[in-house]
Design an enzyme around this catalytic site. Structure first.
Site, mmCIF file in Angstrom:
data_model
loop_
_atom_site.group_PDB
_atom_site.id
_atom_site.type_symbol
_atom_site.label_atom_id
_atom_site.label_comp_id
_atom_site.label_asym_id
_atom_site.label_seq_id
_atom_site.Cartn_x
_atom_site.Cartn_y
_atom_site.Cartn_z
ATOM 1 N N THR A 153 0.816 -1.222 0.000
ATOM 2 C CA THR A 153 0.000 0.000 0.000
ATOM 3 C C THR A 153 0.848 1.268 0.000
ATOM 4 O OG1 THR A 153 -1.776 -1.112 1.171
ATOM 5 C CG2 THR A 153 -1.706 1.260 1.410
ATOM 6 N N ASP A 198 1.752 -6.923 -4.093
ATOM 7 C CA ASP A 198 0.913 -6.919 -2.910
ATOM 8 C C ASP A 198 1.527 -8.030 -2.046
ATOM 9 O OD1 ASP A 198 -2.354 -6.351 -2.092
ATOM 10 O OD2 ASP A 198 -1.280 -8.008 -1.143
ATOM 11 N N SER A 213 0.568 -10.187 -0.155
ATOM 12 C CA SER A 213 -0.094 -11.502 -0.120
ATOM 13 C C SER A 213 0.626 -12.466 -1.064
ATOM 14 C CB SER A 213 -1.546 -11.396 -0.574
ATOM 15 O OG SER A 213 -2.174 -10.351 0.083
ATOM 16 N N THR A 251 1.715 -4.567 4.352
ATOM 17 C CA THR A 251 1.555 -4.917 5.770
ATOM 18 C C THR A 251 1.029 -6.342 5.982
ATOM 19 O OG1 THR A 251 -0.642 -3.894 5.719
ATOM 20 C CG2 THR A 251 1.181 -2.557 6.566
ATOM 21 N N ASP A 252 0.312 -6.873 4.973
ATOM 22 C CA ASP A 252 -0.383 -8.145 5.214
ATOM 23 C C ASP A 252 0.561 -9.286 5.605
ATOM 24 O OD1 ASP A 252 -2.747 -6.873 4.717
ATOM 25 O OD2 ASP A 252 -3.020 -7.664 2.702
ATOM 26 N N THR A 308 0.237 -21.406 20.843
ATOM 27 C CA THR A 308 -1.099 -21.045 21.328
ATOM 28 C C THR A 308 -1.772 -20.119 20.326
ATOM 29 O OG1 THR A 308 -2.384 -19.985 23.067
ATOM 30 C CG2 THR A 308 -0.155 -19.149 22.758
ATOM 31 N N GLN A 309 -3.085 -20.236 20.209
ATOM 32 C CA GLN A 309 -3.805 -19.299 19.341
ATOM 33 C C GLN A 309 -4.187 -18.040 20.117
ATOM 34 O OE1 GLN A 309 -8.251 -20.664 18.866
ATOM 35 N NE2 GLN A 309 -6.921 -22.375 18.416
ATOM 36 N N CYS A 310 -3.885 -18.021 21.446
ATOM 37 C CA CYS A 310 -4.088 -16.784 22.208
ATOM 38 C C CYS A 310 -3.069 -15.768 21.712
ATOM 39 C CB CYS A 310 -3.855 -17.015 23.699
ATOM 40 S SG CYS A 310 -4.964 -18.236 24.410
#
Ligand code: ASP
Length: 343
Positions: free
Chosen positions: A13, A58, A60, A90-91, A271-273
């Site tokens: 971006t 991009d 991605s 940033t992605d 962990t997904q936390c």
């Protein structure tokens, strides 16, 4: 003498302009814009060279191929410049930052990734400040590692995550304090910064290994994991629940995990936390993972764990050595004392 910084512009971006199909990167635009920044002509600012990649991406669409291209570019220009800035979408910036932390062995100079949420072409944007401060940090020489500057904070590359898709403080480092905060002054957190190594830089090119990252959720079917764990998979990062738990009422999952482990699949549990540790063995619901020889990823981000797995596979190490090193601290990616060899 003025410091010198090499800017690698990969896309994102930050340098996009309005077109009739929406925002898109435009050749030569970044160089032309930077030439108009009066701030960059100030005595305190470094001289810079900008290298625009073709095609501008991009983020991605970034992969190991682009990570290697960036790392090799840094290696080739290493002695000519005091520091490096990478302008990036940033992605996937946190993935590239993590990958470069591992790939750039022996790094002793600042490598600062930045980008923006609003492109430079807009009147109100965060690109200008991010570029100026990233350049100052890259020229400053205090840091000697890969880091990510965004929204007033400097994060260790392999601790960073994109935490917001639409605010200007888009990144965080949930398990590690920022290396610096840019307020009225740029306050470096000297105690946290990596010490210089003086060993010479070497790029460890990542191979294209089949690995996976999977997030566990209530109701996930054993067949889903069974299919993912099939050959040619070499390793998997499981983003487990809490401190490393998975639903264990379907006993078939135990044999699915064991069979994969016996085929040499490396199972890493994070962990997904957003904050905290994964440490399997605390609850019965992680015992299937313990029995299958999975390793705890402690407080590593999934980005760091996945790129570290690429790194260790690319080193050609045995499965056992990879498992051991997965929970050693090689680049500051997890909260343990640094591994003495810092391979
Ligand atoms: N989709 C864009 C990219 O990652 C977003 C950005 O640049 O911030 O390249």
């Amino acid at each position: 003498m003025k410091k010198r910084v090499y800017i690698i512009y990969t896309g994102g971006t930050i340098g996009m302009v309005r077109t009739n199909k929406g925002y898109a990167p435009q050749k030569g635009y970044m160089q032309k814009e930077l030439d108009t920044f009066s701030e960059l002509k100030a005595d305190i600012m470094p001289e810079y060279t900008i290298k625009e990649y073709e095609p501008l991406l991009d983020s991605s669409n970034m992969s190991q191929v682009e990570w290697i291209k960036i790392a090799k570019d840094i290696e080739v220009h290493y002695n000519e410049y005091d520091g490096f800035v990478i302008l990036h979408g940033t992605d996937t910036m946190a993935y590239t930052a993590s990958a470069l932390c591992f790939m750039l062995e022996g790094l002793d100079k600042p490598v600062v990734l930045t980008g923006s949420q609003i492109p430079l072409c807009e009147v109100r944007n965060d690109a200008r400040e991010n570029i100026i401060t990233a350049l100052q940090i890259a020229a400053g020489g205090e840091v000697s590692e890969v880091c990510l500057y965004f929204g007033g904070k400097l994060f260790r590359g392999c601790r960073s995550v994109k935490t917001s898709s639409d605010t200007l403080d888009a990144f965080g480092s949930p398990n590690f304090p920022p290396l610096a905060v840019a307020g009225v002054r740029i306050e470096m957190n000297e105690d946290l910064i990596m010490k210089k190594k003086n060993r010479g830089i070497h790029v460890l090119e990542f191979g294209d290994y089949p690995i996976a990252v999977v997030k566990i959720f209530p109701g996930i079917q054993t067949e889903i994991l069974e299919n993912m764990l099939k050959p040619p998979l070499r390793g998997i990062i499981i983003e487990a629940l809490g401190v490393g738990n998975i639903p264990d009422r379907d006993q078939r999952l135990a044999s699915v995990l064991n069979e994969a482990a016996q085929r040499g699949v490396i199972i890493v549990v994070c962990t997904q936390c957003l904050k905290g540790y994964a440490y399997i063995g605390e609850y019965e619901t992680s015992s299937m993972l313990v029995d299958a020889g999975a390793v705890s990823g402690y407080d590593m981000t999934a980005e760091a764990a996945a790129t570290k797995l690429y790194y260790l596979l690319s080193k050609g190490y045995s499965v056992e050595r990879i498992k051991t090193l997965m929970h050693e601290n090689l680049r500051g990616e997890l909260s343990k004392p640094l591994h003495p060899d810092m391979i």
